[in-house]
Design an enzyme around this catalytic site. Structure first.
Site, PDB file in Angstrom:
ATOM      1  N   GLY A 109      47.705  47.369  42.130  1.00  0.00           N
ATOM      2  CA  GLY A 109      46.454  46.822  41.580  1.00  0.00           C
ATOM      3  C   GLY A 109      45.269  47.680  41.953  1.00  0.00           C
ATOM      4  CG  ASN A 110      42.036  48.055  39.749  1.00  0.00           C
ATOM      5  OD1 ASN A 110      41.124  47.245  39.736  1.00  0.00           O
ATOM      6  ND2 ASN A 110      42.796  48.292  38.680  1.00  0.00           N
ATOM      7  CG  HIS A 111      39.649  47.739  45.867  1.00  0.00           C
ATOM      8  ND1 HIS A 111      40.215  46.791  46.677  1.00  0.00           N
ATOM      9  CD2 HIS A 111      40.013  48.938  46.380  1.00  0.00           C
ATOM     10  CE1 HIS A 111      40.882  47.386  47.647  1.00  0.00           C
ATOM     11  NE2 HIS A 111      40.782  48.697  47.480  1.00  0.00           N
ATOM     12  CB  ALA A 121      39.565  48.451  36.626  1.00  0.00           C
TER      13      ALA A 121
END
Ligand code: CTP
Length: 403
Positions: free
Chosen positions: A210-212, A279
């Site tokens: 995943g990402n932030h 994102a």
């Protein structure tokens, strides 16, 4: 002129509070419905009895009264406009820092309407660096400051810091409400599709890539489009943000890039405005293990494969009249990459945010953007609250639609 308008007036502890009594009368005369919240120290300057008599409504003072809870969220939603006049140094500082220890601040923090403030203080307080910084901060949050006047101050000295006169405050109220209503219908009849948040690419039943991304930027854009009358579908990746149903947005929750792709391809043909703020993961595991992967060897490698580029796919099927907006988050060669994305994805606009700008990008409440448009326009904006940034982006979209 203010017929049927609902005005929430906050009175704080300042000698200028006597002018608020006049203001209440003028608002009522102009046709507005007025409810007043007083902070505890405001009562040292004017009495709740005079305020409630003039406003024809009980004065609100406490977060809870006689065992029942004052619903600050409902009050914040009730108002068409919130005005804090006079705004004391103390309340200003609480607004700048979200220090929520009275009903006025709780309502302010919940208000979804425009907020105006009319500061009042002695010149030395007015010019103190902490006051200047706090005013800058609340401006960043989207609040509007009514300029102070010059003249005799409570201290007996002459200088800057007098609260604006009620007539001038009334003009500001007219102006803000007419701006808000001019904007409110501009996108009625239009349909919008917005993506927000990260995607999670499953590795096994308990792990993912995943990402932030917090989703804040996309959610702010969805809200702004909806405020201006568009019917908005928000394709939302897994974020921590708890969006109540009452936002008026239709929320389609997804987890992975594939799910986001499917939702977007399905909804896009019907959409006049599409903003891809999510994102999206560029890679996903080539296969997903049905069982939890156990640790064995010292090294472990995961084979990844490219996800489909959603924005690019939409660019390929875009029809005349549809506006397609993408984002670019870069930390080098920013402008070139943004222009490259604009062309290669057949977008109409790319919103660039640079990881090199403090306060911009993932996780922050603020963002600093430059908008690139396919005809060549390049518009930079200062660091601002994401809701404010969303307004600028939607302004550019409205410009394109009606150009
Ligand atoms: N995007 C998308 N689908 C993907 C990847 C990105 O729709 N699989 C969209 C994003 O929502 C954003 C834009 O494309 O609007 C640019 O995303 P970004 O991650 O900055 O660019 P990439 O195209 O992924 O290129 P790179 O990671 O190489 O910078």
């Amino acid at each position: 002129m203010l017929k049927d308008k609902k005005i929430l007036l906050g009175i704080t502890g300042s000698i200028a509070a006597y002018k608020s009594l006049l203001l209440v009368r003028m608002l009522l005369k102009a046709g507005a419905e007025v409810r007043v919240i007083m902070t505890p120290s405001a009562k040292d300057f004017v009495t709740p009895l005079s305020v409630s008599t003039l406003s024809k409504n009980p004065v609100l003072e406490n977060l809870s009264e006689a065992g029942s809870w004052a619903n600050h969220v409902a009050l914040g939603n009730w108002a068409d406009l919130m005005l804090i006049a006079p705004l004391s140094c103390n309340t200003l500082s609480k607004m700048a820092n979200g220090l929520c220890d009275n009903l006025l601040i709780a309502v302010y923090l919940s208000a979804s309407c425009p907020v105006l403030v009319a500061p009042a203080m002695d010149e030395d307080m007015w010019k103190h660096p902490s006051t200047v910084a706090n005013l800058e901060r609340i401006k960043l949050f989207g609040n509007r400051i009514i300029p102070v006047g010059n003249g005799e101050l409570a201290s007996g000295l002459f200088g800057e810091g007098r609260m604006a006169e009620p007539e001038d405050i009334l003009d500001f109220i007219f102006q803000s409400l007419s701006e808000a209503s001019n904007l409110s219908g501009t996108l009625s009849g239009k349909k919008a599709l917005v993506t927000a948040g990260p995607t999670y690419e499953p590795i096994d039943p308990v792990r993912f890539i995943g990402n932030h991304s917090s989703g804040k930027m996309g959610i702010s854009i969805a809200r702004e489009l909806s405020n201006r009358g568009a019917k908005v579908k928000l394709v939302l990746g897994p974020t921590e943000i708890d969006l109540p149903e009452s936002t008026g947005l239709r929320i389609i929750r997804v987890q992975s890039a594939d799910q986001m792709y499917d939702a977007c391809i399905r909804e896009f043909p019907d959409s006049d405005i599409t903003v891809m703020a999510a994102a999206v993961a560029d890679y996903k595991p080539i296969s997903v293990s049905g069982l939890k992967i156990k640790k064995t060897a010292e090294d472990f490698s995961l084979k990844l494969t490219r996800t489909r580029d959603i924005l690019k796919s939409l660019g390929e099927i875009k029809k005349a009249g549809q506006v397609l907006v993408g984002f670019a988050l870069e930390n080098s060669n920013e402008k070139n990459y943004a222009l490259q994305k604009l062309r290669s994805k057949n977008a109409d606009m790319i919103v660039l945010n640079s990881l090199n700008d403090r306060g911009a990008g993932f996780g922050h409440d603020t963002n600093k953007i430059t908008v690139f448009e396919k005809e060549g326009a390049e518009t930079p904006f200062p660091l601002q609250d994401k809701q404010q940034v969303a307004k600028h982006i939607v302004d550019r979209i409205v410009n394109r639609l009606y150009a």
